[in-house]
Design a protein around this motif. Structure first.
Motif, mmCIF file in Angstrom:
data_model
loop_
_atom_site.group_PDB
_atom_site.id
_atom_site.type_symbol
_atom_site.label_atom_id
_atom_site.label_comp_id
_atom_site.label_asym_id
_atom_site.label_seq_id
_atom_site.Cartn_x
_atom_site.Cartn_y
_atom_site.Cartn_z
ATOM 1 N N VAL A 137 0.833 -1.212 0.000
ATOM 2 C CA VAL A 137 0.000 0.000 0.000
ATOM 3 C C VAL A 137 0.861 1.253 0.000
ATOM 4 C CG1 VAL A 137 -2.029 -1.075 1.049
ATOM 5 C CG2 VAL A 137 -0.342 0.019 2.511
ATOM 6 N N GLU A 138 2.000 1.202 0.670
ATOM 7 C CA GLU A 138 2.897 2.358 0.702
ATOM 8 C C GLU A 138 3.603 2.533 -0.643
ATOM 9 O OE1 GLU A 138 5.468 2.367 4.187
ATOM 10 O OE2 GLU A 138 3.964 1.161 5.232
ATOM 11 N N ALA A 139 4.060 1.439 -1.229
ATOM 12 C CA ALA A 139 4.727 1.511 -2.537
ATOM 13 C C ALA A 139 3.771 2.062 -3.588
ATOM 14 C CB ALA A 139 5.239 0.134 -2.945
ATOM 15 N N ILE A 143 4.337 5.617 -5.586
ATOM 16 C CA ILE A 143 4.571 5.691 -7.035
ATOM 17 C C ILE A 143 3.451 6.466 -7.718
ATOM 18 C CG2 ILE A 143 3.507 3.492 -7.717
ATOM 19 C CD1 ILE A 143 6.757 5.072 -9.139
ATOM 20 N N GLU A 144 2.229 6.336 -7.244
ATOM 21 C CA GLU A 144 1.135 7.111 -7.833
ATOM 22 C C GLU A 144 1.337 8.605 -7.581
ATOM 23 O OE1 GLU A 144 -2.500 5.293 -6.458
ATOM 24 O OE2 GLU A 144 -2.212 3.562 -7.767
ATOM 25 N N ALA A 145 1.803 8.957 -6.388
ATOM 26 C CA ALA A 145 2.098 10.363 -6.076
ATOM 27 C C ALA A 145 3.249 10.870 -6.939
ATOM 28 C CB ALA A 145 2.425 10.525 -4.600
ATOM 29 N N ARG A 151 3.969 14.439 -13.653
ATOM 30 C CA ARG A 151 3.137 14.952 -14.753
ATOM 31 C C ARG A 151 3.005 16.469 -14.674
ATOM 32 N NH1 ARG A 151 0.085 9.942 -14.745
ATOM 33 N NH2 ARG A 151 -1.048 10.607 -12.918
ATOM 34 N N GLN A 152 3.007 17.004 -13.447
ATOM 35 C CA GLN A 152 2.917 18.451 -13.276
ATOM 36 C C GLN A 152 4.137 19.158 -13.851
ATOM 37 O OE1 GLN A 152 2.141 19.455 -9.201
ATOM 38 N NE2 GLN A 152 0.180 18.407 -9.181
ATOM 39 N N ALA A 167 5.466 15.128 -2.169
ATOM 40 C CA ALA A 167 4.205 14.493 -2.583
ATOM 41 C C ALA A 167 4.228 13.003 -2.270
ATOM 42 C CB ALA A 167 3.958 14.730 -4.070
ATOM 43 N N MET A 168 5.364 12.352 -2.543
ATOM 44 C CA MET A 168 5.479 10.922 -2.261
ATOM 45 C C MET A 168 5.373 10.650 -0.758
ATOM 46 S SD MET A 168 8.519 9.966 -4.952
ATOM 47 C CE MET A 168 8.667 8.255 -4.383
#
Length: 183
Positions: A137-139, A143-145, A151-152, A167-168
């Protein structure tokens, strides 16, 4: 402005992954996120490496020399030994801190199973290098963050290493709302 990540490598760490005691479910999740970020991205999954600073650094250096745009290390970011000498030692963050030319480092303190976690986001020779924690769940959150923050970098409000790393860290911390983030 950041360039697109057109080639990436995932390097799982830990003897438990290397010897097959623990099934690596994180690499497919990281791969999915990276391909979602850039469908043209070529993603490699390197052979797992032991929790050894020299082995980790050598694996990262190999891919930096190949010129990949992104190296993602999974696991080895905890620090249970900070609290209890009987707990295993993790080496990913130390290897990255000594290897990377530019970097941002965040520590998470709390009750997340690690007691303490250190995330590193940095660059060397044009390659971006990040680590994500080992628990799934942390990984996945980290990675999604990363993907969202990265992308920003293409938008009107570019972000840097520190913003990506923050963010991560926030995303990992949100998995355990009772914890505090200390930087």
């Amino acid at each position: 402005m950041a360039k697109p990540v057109n080639e990436a490598v995932i390097i799982p760490t830990g003897g438990e992954i290397k010897d097959g005691t623990v099934l690596d479910t994180n690499s497919p999740a990281v791969m999915f996120s990276l391909i979602s970020m850039n469908p043209l991205c070529i993603v490699h999954r390197a052979a797992p490496v032991d929790d050894d600073a020299k082995e980790i650094a050598a694996a990262v250096e190999k891919w930096i020399e190949r010129g990949v745009g992104l190296v993602v290390l999974i696991g080895g970011s905890g620090g249970g030994r900070v609290y209890d000498s009987s707990l295993s030692e993790d080496f990913t963050h130390g290897a990255l801190e000594s290897l990377l030319e530019k970097k941002s480092v965040r520590e998470i303190w709390g009750k997340n199973g690690h007691l303490w976690c250190k995330l590193v986001c940095g660059e060397k020779n044009g390659t971006l290098v990040i680590n994500v924690p080992g628990p799934y769940v942390e990984a996945k959150a980290a990675i999604e963050a990363f993907c969202q923050a990265y992308r920003q970098a293409y938008s009107e409000n570019p972000v840097g290493l520190s913003q990506i790393n923050s963010a991560m860290a926030r995303a990992v911390l949100e998995q355990f709302p009772e914890n505090e983030l200390r930087e």
